[in-house]
Design a protein around this motif. Structure first.
Motif, PDB file in Angstrom:
ATOM      1  N   ARG A 280       0.818  -1.206   0.000  1.00  0.00           N
ATOM      2  CA  ARG A 280       0.000   0.000   0.000  1.00  0.00           C
ATOM      3  C   ARG A 280       0.857   1.263   0.000  1.00  0.00           C
ATOM      4  O   ARG A 280       0.612   2.193  -0.759  1.00  0.00           O
ATOM      5  CB  ARG A 280      -0.950   0.002   1.201  1.00  0.00           C
ATOM      6  CG  ARG A 280      -1.908   1.186   1.191  1.00  0.00           C
ATOM      7  CD  ARG A 280      -3.027   1.065   2.194  1.00  0.00           C
ATOM      8  NE  ARG A 280      -3.898   2.224   2.092  1.00  0.00           N
ATOM      9  CZ  ARG A 280      -4.900   2.348   1.233  1.00  0.00           C
ATOM     10  NH1 ARG A 280      -5.178   1.370   0.395  1.00  0.00           N
ATOM     11  NH2 ARG A 280      -5.656   3.434   1.203  1.00  0.00           N
ATOM     12  N   GLN A 281       1.870   1.297   0.850  1.00  0.00           N
ATOM     13  CA  GLN A 281       2.688   2.504   0.950  1.00  0.00           C
ATOM     14  C   GLN A 281       4.162   2.139   1.034  1.00  0.00           C
ATOM     15  O   GLN A 281       4.579   1.450   1.964  1.00  0.00           O
ATOM     16  CB  GLN A 281       2.287   3.326   2.173  1.00  0.00           C
ATOM     17  CG  GLN A 281       3.080   4.617   2.306  1.00  0.00           C
ATOM     18  CD  GLN A 281       2.513   5.521   3.367  1.00  0.00           C
ATOM     19  OE1 GLN A 281       1.319   5.542   3.619  1.00  0.00           O
ATOM     20  NE2 GLN A 281       3.370   6.279   4.008  1.00  0.00           N
ATOM     21  N   PHE A 282       4.933   2.608   0.079  1.00  0.00           N
ATOM     22  CA  PHE A 282       6.357   2.303   0.032  1.00  0.00           C
ATOM     23  C   PHE A 282       7.150   3.305   0.855  1.00  0.00           C
ATOM     24  O   PHE A 282       6.921   4.509   0.796  1.00  0.00           O
ATOM     25  CB  PHE A 282       6.855   2.313  -1.412  1.00  0.00           C
ATOM     26  CG  PHE A 282       6.331   1.170  -2.233  1.00  0.00           C
ATOM     27  CD1 PHE A 282       6.903  -0.083  -2.124  1.00  0.00           C
ATOM     28  CD2 PHE A 282       5.256   1.351  -3.092  1.00  0.00           C
ATOM     29  CE1 PHE A 282       6.413  -1.154  -2.869  1.00  0.00           C
ATOM     30  CE2 PHE A 282       4.760   0.294  -3.843  1.00  0.00           C
ATOM     31  CZ  PHE A 282       5.334  -0.961  -3.734  1.00  0.00           C
ATOM     32  N   THR A 283       8.078   2.786   1.626  1.00  0.00           N
ATOM     33  CA  THR A 283       9.004   3.599   2.407  1.00  0.00           C
ATOM     34  C   THR A 283      10.390   2.982   2.289  1.00  0.00           C
ATOM     35  O   THR A 283      10.523   1.798   1.936  1.00  0.00           O
ATOM     36  CB  THR A 283       8.600   3.646   3.896  1.00  0.00           C
ATOM     37  OG1 THR A 283       8.740   2.321   4.449  1.00  0.00           O
ATOM     38  CG2 THR A 283       7.164   4.126   4.074  1.00  0.00           C
ATOM     39  N   PRO A 284      11.435   3.734   2.603  1.00  0.00           N
ATOM     40  CA  PRO A 284      12.774   3.146   2.581  1.00  0.00           C
ATOM     41  C   PRO A 284      12.878   1.916   3.480  1.00  0.00           C
ATOM     42  O   PRO A 284      13.530   0.922   3.109  1.00  0.00           O
ATOM     43  CB  PRO A 284      13.660   4.289   3.081  1.00  0.00           C
ATOM     44  CG  PRO A 284      12.934   5.521   2.654  1.00  0.00           C
ATOM     45  CD  PRO A 284      11.478   5.198   2.831  1.00  0.00           C
TER      46      PRO A 284
END
Length: 345
Positions: A280-284
Motif C-alpha cells: 500500500r505505501q512504500f518507504t525506505p
C-alpha cells in the motif's frame, strides 16, 4: 466551518449522512488536518447521530481512500477531508464516500496582480491551481481579462474534479491547452505542481502564491534545472542495473498493474532480472528487504521517485525514465510520470 484560512464545507456531508440514516461513519484526514480529527468527530456525532471511527493511517490524496479500512471497522460510509473526488474512481469505492474539500479563503488577487509583470510578453495565459484554489479560477480569469490577457482554462481528463485543477500525478488540465497558450499562471503554494507542469509542457510557469501574496518565476526555473540534473543522474545510474524491483501500489487510485507487467516482460526480454513488488505505501524501511536489487521502477505515486529520491540507497526511477535508461526514449523527450484516465488497470 472555517479552519486556519480554509472553508471546510461539512454541511453537505452532514445532511447526506443524516438523510440516509447512516449509523456509523469513518473519518479520514491528511496529515495537515488530523490534529483536528477529534473536533470533527464530535461535530459529526452531534449533527448526524452516527458513531464515528477515525482513520489514523497516512493519507496523501483522493487516490488514497480508507474505504476498505473503514468498512472492516464497521463503518457504513466514509467522510474524506481535504481533497476533491477523483471522478474516475467512484465505481471502485467499497463504501459511500463524502468529500469535504479544504477551500482556501485567501484573497487570490494580490498575488495574481504581482504576477502580471512576469506574464509580460504573452497574452494567452493558461490558468491552473490545486483544488484548494481551483474554485477561484473564474475570479482569476476575470481579473486577467480586465488587464488585457486572454485566460485559457483546461478541463482535464476524468481524474480531474473541476476545470483548471492540477493533481501532483495529473497535469492534463494544463497539458491539453499547452499548445494554445504563451505561459501558465499557477495559483497556489509549493513547487511540485508548477514544476511538473513546466517539465510536461516546456512553457513558462509563473507562480502566484495567495498565502504570501508573492509571485515568482526565476526560483521555479532554477529548481526545474536542479531536479532535471538529479533525474538524469538517477537514469544514468539505472542504466547499469541488472536487477529491478517494479513497485506497484495497492491503493486503488494508484494501482497500475498492467503497466508493471509490461515493464516486467520488457526487462526480462532484455536479459535483466525483474520482480513486481506490491504494497500500500512504500518507504525506505519497507524496501530494505530488497536491498540486493540494483534499482527500483515505481509505478506507484509519481512523487515517490522525485520527492523521496535521496532516501533510497539505489536508483528509484519512473517508467518514462526507464525508457530513457534502456535507450527507447531520448532525454530531450523527458517528462514527469503521470497517472491519467484509464491508467488504473
Amino acid at each position: 466551518m472555517e479552519l486556519h484560512g480554509y472553508d471546510m464545507g461539512i454541511e453537505s456531508a452532514v445532511a447526506r449522512i443524516r438523510d440516509a440514516g447512516i449509523s456509523s461513519i469513518g473519518l479520514q484526514f491528511p496529515d495537515g488536518l488530523r490534529d483536528h480529527a477529534a473536533e470533527f468527530a464530535e461535530i459529526f456525532e452531534r449533527e448526524t447521530g452516527a458513531g464515528v471511527v477515525i482513520s489514523a493511517s497516512p493519507c496523501y490524496g483522493a487516490c488514497d481512500l480508507a474505504d476498505s479500512e473503514m468498512k472492516d471497522a464497521g463503518a457504513e460510509a466514509l467522510v474524506h477531508f481535504g481533497h476533491a473526488e477523483i471522478p474516475e474512481l467512484e465505481s471502485t469505492y467499497e463504501l459511500p464516500v463524502f468529500f469535504v474539500e479544504a477551500v482556501s479563503t485567501c484573497d487570490v488577487i494580490p498575488a495574481v496582480r504581482n504576477a502580471l509583470a512576469f506574464l509580460d510578453g504573452g497574452k494567452r495565459i493558461g490558468v491552473v491551481a490545486p483544488i484548494q484554489h481551483a474554485r477561484r479560477i473564474g475570479e482569476v480569469a476575470e481579473f486577467l481579462s480586465r488587464n488585457g490577457f486572454t485566460p485559457v482554462v483546461g478541463k482535464g481528463d476524468c481524474r480531474i474534479a473541476c476545470p483548471g485543477q492540477l493533481l501532483g500525478c495529473n497535469m492534463t488540465a494544463g497539458g491539453e491547452i499547452a499548445g494554445g497558450v504563451d505561459a501558465f499562471l499557477f495559483v497556489g503554494s509549493g513547487n511540485f505542481h508548477p514544476l511538473g507542469l513546466a517539465v510536461a509542457t516546456g512553457k513558462r510557469v509563473v507562480v502566484a502564491d495567495p498565502h504570501s501574496g508573492e509571485a515568482r518565476l526565476a526560483e521555479l526555473e532554477e529548481l526545474r534545472d536542479k531536479v532535471l540534473r538529479q533525474r538524469f543522474a538517477a537514469i544514468t545510474a539505472a542504466k547499469d542495473a541488472r536487477s529491478f524491483g517494479i513497485l506497484v501500489s495497492t491503493k486503488p487510485g494508484q494501482t497500475r498493474m498492467a503497466l508493471a507487467r509490461s515493464i516486467l516482460r520488457k526487462l526480462r526480454s532484455l536479459g535483466r532480472s525483474a520482480h513486481i513488488i506490491a504494497m500500500r505505501q512504500f518507504t525506505p524501511d519497507s524496501l530494505l528487504y530488497f536491498r540486493k536489487l540494483d534499482a527500483f521502477v515505481s509505478t506507484a505515486c509519481p512523487r515517490i521517485a522525485i520527492d523521496d529520491r535521496s532516501r533510497y540507497d539505489v536508483p528509484m526511477i519512473t517508467p518514462i525514465e526507464l525508457e530513457i535508461a534502456l535507450g527507447e526514449r531520448e532525454w530531450g523527450d523527458y517528462a514527469f510520470d503521470e497517472i491519467k484516465e484509464g491508467d488504473n488497470a
